[in-house]
Write a protein that holds these residues in place. Structure first.
Motif, PDB file in Angstrom:
ATOM      1  N   MET A  67       0.661  -1.253  -0.005  1.00  0.00           N
ATOM      2  CA  MET A  67      -0.681   0.090  -0.135  1.00  0.00           C
ATOM      3  C   MET A  67       0.579   1.875   0.056  1.00  0.00           C
ATOM      4  O   MET A  67      -0.212   2.490  -0.110  1.00  0.00           O
ATOM      5  CB  MET A  67      -0.664  -0.281   0.949  1.00  0.00           C
ATOM      6  CG  MET A  67      -2.015  -1.003   1.435  1.00  0.00           C
ATOM      7  SD  MET A  67      -3.408  -0.758   1.755  1.00  0.00           S
ATOM      8  CE  MET A  67      -2.462  -1.239   3.619  1.00  0.00           C
ATOM      9  N   LEU A  68       2.245   1.330   0.343  1.00  0.00           N
ATOM     10  CA  LEU A  68       2.916   2.163   0.005  1.00  0.00           C
ATOM     11  C   LEU A  68       3.589   2.718  -0.922  1.00  0.00           C
ATOM     12  O   LEU A  68       3.977   3.848  -0.902  1.00  0.00           O
ATOM     13  CB  LEU A  68       4.138   2.121   1.888  1.00  0.00           C
ATOM     14  CG  LEU A  68       3.668   2.315   3.310  1.00  0.00           C
ATOM     15  CD1 LEU A  68       4.398   1.964   4.062  1.00  0.00           C
ATOM     16  CD2 LEU A  68       2.004   3.879   2.990  1.00  0.00           C
ATOM     17  N   GLU A  69       3.980   1.490  -1.657  1.00  0.00           N
ATOM     18  CA  GLU A  69       5.161   1.949  -2.603  1.00  0.00           C
ATOM     19  C   GLU A  69       3.695   2.076  -4.284  1.00  0.00           C
ATOM     20  O   GLU A  69       2.619   1.874  -4.403  1.00  0.00           O
ATOM     21  CB  GLU A  69       5.116  -0.249  -3.432  1.00  0.00           C
ATOM     22  CG  GLU A  69       5.956  -0.505  -2.497  1.00  0.00           C
ATOM     23  CD  GLU A  69       6.674  -1.889  -2.631  1.00  0.00           C
ATOM     24  OE1 GLU A  69       7.225  -2.469  -2.547  1.00  0.00           O
ATOM     25  OE2 GLU A  69       5.154  -3.119  -3.546  1.00  0.00           O
ATOM     26  N   PRO A  70       4.603   3.418  -4.688  1.00  0.00           N
ATOM     27  CA  PRO A  70       3.727   3.569  -5.445  1.00  0.00           C
ATOM     28  C   PRO A  70       3.212   2.826  -7.336  1.00  0.00           C
ATOM     29  O   PRO A  70       4.009   1.183  -7.088  1.00  0.00           O
ATOM     30  CB  PRO A  70       4.633   5.079  -6.613  1.00  0.00           C
ATOM     31  CG  PRO A  70       5.956   4.879  -5.142  1.00  0.00           C
ATOM     32  CD  PRO A  70       5.597   3.921  -4.572  1.00  0.00           C
ATOM     33  N   VAL A  71       2.144   3.120  -7.425  1.00  0.00           N
ATOM     34  CA  VAL A  71       1.730   2.082  -8.868  1.00  0.00           C
ATOM     35  C   VAL A  71       2.800   2.394  -9.697  1.00  0.00           C
ATOM     36  O   VAL A  71       3.349   2.914 -10.515  1.00  0.00           O
ATOM     37  CB  VAL A  71       0.611   2.607  -9.401  1.00  0.00           C
ATOM     38  CG1 VAL A  71      -0.115   2.210 -10.282  1.00  0.00           C
ATOM     39  CG2 VAL A  71      -0.772   3.328  -7.472  1.00  0.00           C
ATOM     40  N   GLY A  72       2.641   0.778  -9.893  1.00  0.00           N
ATOM     41  CA  GLY A  72       4.028   1.014 -11.506  1.00  0.00           C
ATOM     42  C   GLY A  72       5.235   0.262 -10.550  1.00  0.00           C
ATOM     43  O   GLY A  72       6.009  -0.300 -11.479  1.00  0.00           O
ATOM     44  N   GLU A  73       5.292   0.482  -9.832  1.00  0.00           N
ATOM     45  CA  GLU A  73       6.810   0.557  -9.182  1.00  0.00           C
ATOM     46  C   GLU A  73       6.583  -0.867  -7.896  1.00  0.00           C
ATOM     47  O   GLU A  73       7.355  -0.972  -6.843  1.00  0.00           O
ATOM     48  CB  GLU A  73       7.417   1.551  -8.378  1.00  0.00           C
ATOM     49  CG  GLU A  73       7.753   2.168  -8.771  1.00  0.00           C
ATOM     50  CD  GLU A  73       8.449   3.699  -8.917  1.00  0.00           C
ATOM     51  OE1 GLU A  73       8.930   3.895  -7.496  1.00  0.00           O
ATOM     52  OE2 GLU A  73       8.124   4.516  -9.059  1.00  0.00           O
TER      53      GLU A  73
ATOM     54  N   ASP B 272       6.803   7.430   3.607  1.00  0.00           N
ATOM     55  CA  ASP B 272       7.681   8.599   3.078  1.00  0.00           C
ATOM     56  C   ASP B 272       7.903   9.819   3.705  1.00  0.00           C
ATOM     57  O   ASP B 272       6.286  10.331   3.203  1.00  0.00           O
ATOM     58  CB  ASP B 272       8.231   8.537   1.562  1.00  0.00           C
ATOM     59  CG  ASP B 272       9.122   9.607   1.321  1.00  0.00           C
ATOM     60  OD1 ASP B 272       9.801   9.840   2.297  1.00  0.00           O
ATOM     61  OD2 ASP B 272       9.714   9.451  -0.544  1.00  0.00           O
ATOM     62  N   PRO B 273       8.488  10.956   3.942  1.00  0.00           N
ATOM     63  CA  PRO B 273       8.115  12.142   4.394  1.00  0.00           C
ATOM     64  C   PRO B 273       7.955  13.373   3.423  1.00  0.00           C
ATOM     65  O   PRO B 273       6.312  13.615   3.704  1.00  0.00           O
ATOM     66  CB  PRO B 273       9.514  12.915   5.390  1.00  0.00           C
ATOM     67  CG  PRO B 273      10.169  11.620   5.488  1.00  0.00           C
ATOM     68  CD  PRO B 273       9.815  11.031   4.793  1.00  0.00           C
ATOM     69  N   ASP B 274       8.057  12.498   2.313  1.00  0.00           N
ATOM     70  CA  ASP B 274       8.112  13.458   0.496  1.00  0.00           C
ATOM     71  C   ASP B 274       6.470  13.139   0.179  1.00  0.00           C
ATOM     72  O   ASP B 274       5.029  13.955  -0.348  1.00  0.00           O
ATOM     73  CB  ASP B 274       8.528  13.049  -0.325  1.00  0.00           C
ATOM     74  CG  ASP B 274      10.104  13.870  -0.052  1.00  0.00           C
ATOM     75  OD1 ASP B 274      10.316  14.514   0.982  1.00  0.00           O
ATOM     76  OD2 ASP B 274      10.970  13.145  -0.503  1.00  0.00           O
ATOM     77  N   LYS B 275       6.011  11.995   0.665  1.00  0.00           N
ATOM     78  CA  LYS B 275       4.248  11.602   0.142  1.00  0.00           C
ATOM     79  C   LYS B 275       4.041  10.349   0.996  1.00  0.00           C
ATOM     80  O   LYS B 275       3.935   8.922   2.043  1.00  0.00           O
ATOM     81  CB  LYS B 275       4.810   9.604  -1.455  1.00  0.00           C
ATOM     82  CG  LYS B 275       5.210  10.437  -2.451  1.00  0.00           C
ATOM     83  CD  LYS B 275       5.473  10.243  -3.284  1.00  0.00           C
ATOM     84  CE  LYS B 275       5.843  10.261  -4.170  1.00  0.00           C
ATOM     85  NZ  LYS B 275       6.164   9.922  -5.948  1.00  0.00           N
ATOM     86  N   PRO B 276       3.505  10.895   2.108  1.00  0.00           N
ATOM     87  CA  PRO B 276       2.647   9.969   3.665  1.00  0.00           C
ATOM     88  C   PRO B 276       1.697   9.718   3.632  1.00  0.00           C
ATOM     89  O   PRO B 276       0.422   9.484   4.356  1.00  0.00           O
ATOM     90  CB  PRO B 276       2.711  11.530   4.012  1.00  0.00           C
ATOM     91  CG  PRO B 276       2.774  12.259   3.677  1.00  0.00           C
ATOM     92  CD  PRO B 276       2.788  12.395   2.316  1.00  0.00           C
TER      93      PRO B 276
ATOM     94  N   LEU C  75      -4.018   5.380  -7.919  1.00  0.00           N
ATOM     95  CA  LEU C  75      -3.184   5.779  -8.915  1.00  0.00           C
ATOM     96  C   LEU C  75      -3.197   7.154  -8.880  1.00  0.00           C
ATOM     97  O   LEU C  75      -2.209   7.551 -10.241  1.00  0.00           O
ATOM     98  CB  LEU C  75      -4.677   5.492 -10.194  1.00  0.00           C
ATOM     99  CG  LEU C  75      -4.826   3.568 -10.137  1.00  0.00           C
ATOM    100  CD1 LEU C  75      -5.832   3.316 -11.005  1.00  0.00           C
ATOM    101  CD2 LEU C  75      -3.417   3.114 -11.244  1.00  0.00           C
ATOM    102  N   ARG C  76      -3.728   8.339  -8.053  1.00  0.00           N
ATOM    103  CA  ARG C  76      -3.615   9.822  -8.339  1.00  0.00           C
ATOM    104  C   ARG C  76      -2.674   9.767  -8.107  1.00  0.00           C
ATOM    105  O   ARG C  76      -2.341  10.583  -8.082  1.00  0.00           O
ATOM    106  CB  ARG C  76      -5.087  10.457  -8.155  1.00  0.00           C
ATOM    107  CG  ARG C  76      -5.127  11.575  -8.048  1.00  0.00           C
ATOM    108  CD  ARG C  76      -7.017  12.117  -7.331  1.00  0.00           C
ATOM    109  NE  ARG C  76      -7.150  13.844  -7.468  1.00  0.00           N
ATOM    110  CZ  ARG C  76      -8.052  14.095  -7.290  1.00  0.00           C
ATOM    111  NH1 ARG C  76      -9.049  13.970  -5.757  1.00  0.00           N
ATOM    112  NH2 ARG C  76      -7.515  15.751  -7.011  1.00  0.00           N
ATOM    113  N   ASN C  77      -2.272   9.735  -6.867  1.00  0.00           N
ATOM    114  CA  ASN C  77      -1.460  10.117  -6.089  1.00  0.00           C
ATOM    115  C   ASN C  77      -0.111   9.268  -6.413  1.00  0.00           C
ATOM    116  O   ASN C  77       1.059  10.025  -6.681  1.00  0.00           O
ATOM    117  CB  ASN C  77      -0.968  10.632  -4.515  1.00  0.00           C
ATOM    118  CG  ASN C  77      -1.398   8.700  -4.155  1.00  0.00           C
ATOM    119  OD1 ASN C  77      -1.019   7.867  -4.638  1.00  0.00           O
ATOM    120  ND2 ASN C  77      -1.195   9.164  -2.883  1.00  0.00           N
ATOM    121  N   SER C  78      -0.307   8.254  -7.122  1.00  0.00           N
ATOM    122  CA  SER C  78       0.961   8.199  -8.150  1.00  0.00           C
ATOM    123  C   SER C  78       1.746   8.511  -9.451  1.00  0.00           C
ATOM    124  O   SER C  78       2.107   7.841 -10.087  1.00  0.00           O
ATOM    125  CB  SER C  78       1.343   6.376  -8.783  1.00  0.00           C
ATOM    126  OG  SER C  78       0.797   5.830  -6.894  1.00  0.00           O
TER     127      SER C  78
END
Length: 109
Positions: free
Chosen positions: A40-46, A64-68, A73-76
């Motif tokens: 759930m913490l890994e970006p979509v596609g990665e 990640d502090p940059d992406k908490p 799909l939207r925030n990736s």
């Protein structure tokens, strides 16, 4: 895909399974819960496509502090970030649905 821990005799460690050898044990569920959390913490596609059953708590990821946030799909970056979630006009007027339902009942009877 997963990497399974082997016991000292070189066979799979059955402590991850319940007595029926089909369902997970508490240890197995703990490993799957960690895999789900990490996913759930890994970006979509990665996203990781395997699970490493090592009973190691250090592999648990923190946000990640940059992406908490949980990755979607939207925030990736896979959807239009300008997507408007506000109220939109329906494509079919509400009365058309009522007329179609009444007509369907009349034709069916």
């Amino acid at each position: 895909n997963f990497f399974f821990v082997l016991s000292q005799n070189g066979k799979p460690d059955l402590s991850f399974f319940a007595a029926d050898c089909f369902h997970f044990s508490i240890r197995g569920y703990a490993e799957m819960a960690m895999a789900l959390w990490n996913n759930m913490l890994e970006p979509v596609g990665e996203k990781q496509t395997y699970n490493n059953f090592t009973h190691d708590r250090s592999k648990l990821k923190c946000p990640d502090p940059d992406k908490p946030f949980l990755s979607t799909l939207r925030n990736s970056g896979f959807r239009n970030p300008d997507f408007n979630l506000g109220k939109t006009e329906p494509s079919v007027p509400y009365w058309a649905v009522i007329v179609a339902a009444v007509a369907g009942v009349l034709v069916g009877s």
